[in-house]
Design a protein around this motif. Structure first.
Motif, PDB file in Angstrom:
ATOM      1  N   GLN A  99       0.443  -0.899  -0.603  1.00 24.61           N
ATOM      2  CA  GLN A  99       0.259  -0.329   0.062  1.00 24.61           C
ATOM      3  C   GLN A  99       1.205   1.228  -0.077  1.00 24.61           C
ATOM      4  OE1 GLN A  99      -2.029  -1.200   3.455  1.00 24.61           O
ATOM      5  NE2 GLN A  99      -1.033  -0.537   5.191  1.00 24.61           N
ATOM      6  N   THR A 100       0.687   2.286  -0.730  1.00 22.60           N
ATOM      7  CA  THR A 100       1.360   3.486  -0.994  1.00 22.60           C
ATOM      8  C   THR A 100       1.374   4.267   1.038  1.00 22.60           C
ATOM      9  OG1 THR A 100      -0.644   4.573  -2.065  1.00 22.60           O
ATOM     10  CG2 THR A 100       1.386   3.640  -3.377  1.00 22.60           C
ATOM     11  N   ASP A 101      -0.086   4.418   1.300  1.00 21.50           N
ATOM     12  CA  ASP A 101       0.058   5.191   2.733  1.00 21.50           C
ATOM     13  C   ASP A 101       1.290   4.454   3.814  1.00 21.50           C
ATOM     14  OD1 ASP A 101      -0.961   2.815   2.593  1.00 21.50           O
ATOM     15  OD2 ASP A 101      -3.400   4.150   4.029  1.00 21.50           O
ATOM     16  N   THR A 102       1.334   3.367   3.681  1.00 20.70           N
ATOM     17  CA  THR A 102       2.767   3.150   5.001  1.00 20.70           C
ATOM     18  C   THR A 102       3.181   2.068   4.075  1.00 20.70           C
ATOM     19  OG1 THR A 102       2.749   2.241   7.145  1.00 20.70           O
ATOM     20  CG2 THR A 102       0.848   1.280   6.180  1.00 20.70           C
ATOM     21  N   ARG A 103       4.091   1.562   5.270  1.00 19.82           N
ATOM     22  CA  ARG A 103       5.007   0.411   4.758  1.00 19.82           C
ATOM     23  C   ARG A 103       4.543  -1.189   5.840  1.00 19.82           C
ATOM     24  NH1 ARG A 103       9.749   2.460   2.039  1.00 19.82           N
ATOM     25  NH2 ARG A 103      11.360   0.212   2.249  1.00 19.82           N
ATOM     26  N   GLY A 104       4.786  -2.261   5.331  1.00 20.63           N
ATOM     27  CA  GLY A 104       4.636  -3.510   5.721  1.00 20.63           C
ATOM     28  C   GLY A 104       3.132  -3.078   5.602  1.00 20.63           C
ATOM     29  N   GLY A 105       2.828  -3.725   6.928  1.00 20.22           N
ATOM     30  CA  GLY A 105       1.113  -4.646   7.015  1.00 20.22           C
ATOM     31  C   GLY A 105       0.912  -5.823   5.916  1.00 20.22           C
ATOM     32  N   GLU A 106      -0.103  -6.001   6.357  1.00 17.10           N
ATOM     33  CA  GLU A 106      -0.612  -7.673   5.524  1.00 17.10           C
ATOM     34  C   GLU A 106      -2.178  -7.289   4.853  1.00 17.10           C
ATOM     35  OE1 GLU A 106      -0.474  -7.705   9.422  1.00 17.10           O
ATOM     36  OE2 GLU A 106       1.516  -8.140   9.135  1.00 17.10           O
ATOM     37  N   GLY A 107      -1.778  -7.728   3.748  1.00 17.27           N
ATOM     38  CA  GLY A 107      -3.254  -7.689   2.475  1.00 17.27           C
ATOM     39  C   GLY A 107      -3.118  -9.172   2.026  1.00 17.27           C
ATOM     40  N   ASP A 108      -4.193  -8.689   1.152  1.00 11.54           N
ATOM     41  CA  ASP A 108      -4.853 -10.293   0.303  1.00 11.54           C
ATOM     42  C   ASP A 108      -4.045 -10.182  -1.397  1.00 11.54           C
ATOM     43  OD1 ASP A 108      -5.953 -12.253  -1.354  1.00 11.54           O
ATOM     44  OD2 ASP A 108      -7.946 -11.912  -0.163  1.00 11.54           O
ATOM     45  N   VAL A 109      -2.975 -11.434  -1.604  1.00 10.21           N
ATOM     46  CA  VAL A 109      -2.330 -11.912  -2.524  1.00 10.21           C
ATOM     47  C   VAL A 109      -3.215 -12.854  -3.961  1.00 10.21           C
ATOM     48  CG1 VAL A 109      -0.321 -10.798  -1.524  1.00 10.21           C
ATOM     49  CG2 VAL A 109      -0.816 -12.956  -1.480  1.00 10.21           C
ATOM     50  N   ARG A 110      -4.266 -12.787  -3.356  1.00  8.20           N
ATOM     51  CA  ARG A 110      -4.880 -14.245  -3.950  1.00  8.20           C
ATOM     52  C   ARG A 110      -4.914 -13.932  -5.798  1.00  8.20           C
ATOM     53  NH1 ARG A 110     -10.162 -15.441  -1.198  1.00  8.20           N
ATOM     54  NH2 ARG A 110     -10.097 -13.936  -0.847  1.00  8.20           N
ATOM     55  N   SER A 111      -5.364 -12.168  -5.832  1.00  4.86           N
ATOM     56  CA  SER A 111      -5.602 -11.632  -6.936  1.00  4.86           C
ATOM     57  C   SER A 111      -4.027 -11.582  -7.988  1.00  4.86           C
ATOM     58  CB  SER A 111      -6.525 -10.533  -7.047  1.00  4.86           C
ATOM     59  OG  SER A 111      -5.229  -9.601  -6.440  1.00  4.86           O
ATOM     60  N   VAL A 112      -3.616 -11.676  -7.537  1.00  9.65           N
ATOM     61  CA  VAL A 112      -1.589 -11.844  -7.687  1.00  9.65           C
ATOM     62  C   VAL A 112      -1.754 -12.868  -8.381  1.00  9.65           C
ATOM     63  CG1 VAL A 112       0.045 -11.328  -7.579  1.00  9.65           C
ATOM     64  CG2 VAL A 112      -1.431  -9.500  -6.519  1.00  9.65           C
ATOM     65  N   TRP A 113      -1.550 -14.144  -7.493  1.00  8.28           N
ATOM     66  CA  TRP A 113      -1.171 -14.957  -7.856  1.00  8.28           C
ATOM     67  C   TRP A 113      -1.918 -15.366  -9.240  1.00  8.28           C
ATOM     68  CZ3 TRP A 113       0.568 -19.590  -5.187  1.00  8.28           C
ATOM     69  CH2 TRP A 113       1.080 -19.501  -4.098  1.00  8.28           C
ATOM     70  N   LYS A 114      -3.665 -14.796  -9.382  1.00  5.37           N
ATOM     71  CA  LYS A 114      -4.473 -15.876  -9.956  1.00  5.37           C
ATOM     72  C   LYS A 114      -4.219 -15.465 -11.190  1.00  5.37           C
ATOM     73  CE  LYS A 114      -8.508 -16.606  -7.012  1.00  5.37           C
ATOM     74  NZ  LYS A 114      -9.833 -15.280  -6.974  1.00  5.37           N
ATOM     75  N   ALA A 115      -4.201 -13.782 -11.105  1.00  4.64           N
ATOM     76  CA  ALA A 115      -3.427 -13.222 -12.708  1.00  4.64           C
ATOM     77  C   ALA A 115      -2.066 -13.522 -13.373  1.00  4.64           C
ATOM     78  CB  ALA A 115      -3.381 -11.679 -12.341  1.00  4.64           C
TER      79      ALA A 115
END
Length: 263
Positions: A99-115
């Motif tokens: 994310q561009t507003d802060t470094r780190g954090g966690e988020g869903d990456v399923r869409s990248v794998w699917k791409a």
């Protein structure tokens, strides 16, 4: 499978945005794409794409960097610069969220794998310590049941003639996603090494003291008994992307890089 040549210059570069150390601005960075040579690949598999730590945002579409990488690689194939997508497998070594507003954090990456999976022959890999795969075990089960998706966390699969294994996450306290206790990571890695895979995908890299490359000493120690193994990893940046731990174990660090491995 052994890497025999890595060029000094990339064949392509992708510009992207990443959060700066302060929360008030972003900076532009460049992701390089290299073509490396390997001694052999199974019949029908003309290349492998290996990458990790795509922790950025595409500046125009404002999508995760991984989506742009998948698009750009497909375009390179259409231009004849790399083989046809249906003959290329993808190996992901984790940390595909940003994310561009802060470094780190966690988020869903399923869409990248699917791409990647939509465009290429298969998509195999591990989770990084910033990755999530939905909000429940049911979400993860549904994701890993998708044809062409191969998720690794201590298991071994044969895909197109290659024995591939992997361990998701890093060594650390289990209060956060994708952390393993040191003794559990050691046991899992030791068991994998005994089964002699061709490729091992890790998020966390081994340390290489002689080359002054950062990583985890436990991983380096466990890999000392491995043979005929290519390790794909990320998590920490190395100035040089590839080292040999000994004569039959190569480690390719793909943190914030893309490598296309071609015979």
């Amino acid at each position: 499978m052994r890497i025999v040549k890595i060029p000094d210059s990339p064949i392509h570069e992708i510009r992207y945005l990443v959060a700066a150390t302060t929360k008030t601005r972003v900076v532009e960075k460049i992701l390089p794409i290299f073509v490396a040579k390997v001694d052999a690949l199974p019949e029908g598999l003309n290349a492998l794409i290996a990458t990790s730590d795509l922790q950025g945002i595409e500046p125009q579409q404002r999508c995760l960097l991984g989506h742009t990488v998948a698009d750009e690689l497909e375009s390179l194939a259409a231009l004849g610069k790399i083989p046809s997508p249906e003959t290329i497998g993808v190996l992901l070594a984790g940390d595909l969220y940003a994310q561009t507003d802060t470094r780190g954090g966690e988020g869903d990456v399923r869409s990248v794998w699917k791409a990647f999976n939509r465009r290429f022959r298969f998509c195999a890999g591990v989770a990084g310590n910033h990755d999530l795969f939905g909000a429940s075990l049911e979400d993860m089960k549904a994701f890993t049941s998708i044809r062409g998706i191969h998720y690794f966390d201590g298991n071994i699969m044969t895909i197109d003639g290659l024995r591939i294994s992997g361990i998701s996450g890093i060594i650390g306290k289990q209060s956060k996603p994708f952390r393993r206790r040191e003794k559990d990571y050691k046991r899992t890695l030791s068991n994998i090494v005994k089964q002699k895979p061709d490729i091992l995908i890790l998020h966390e890299a081994p340390t290489v003291p002689d080359a002054k490359l950062a990583g985890n000493e436990l991983i380096r120690s466990e890999l000392s008994t491995a043979s005929d193994l290519l390790v794909i990893c990320g998590h920490v940046h190395w100035k040089i992307p590839i080292v040999s731990l000994h004569s039959s174990v190569q480690v390719l660090n793909v943190e914030n890089r893309v490598f296309i491995l071609m015979a």
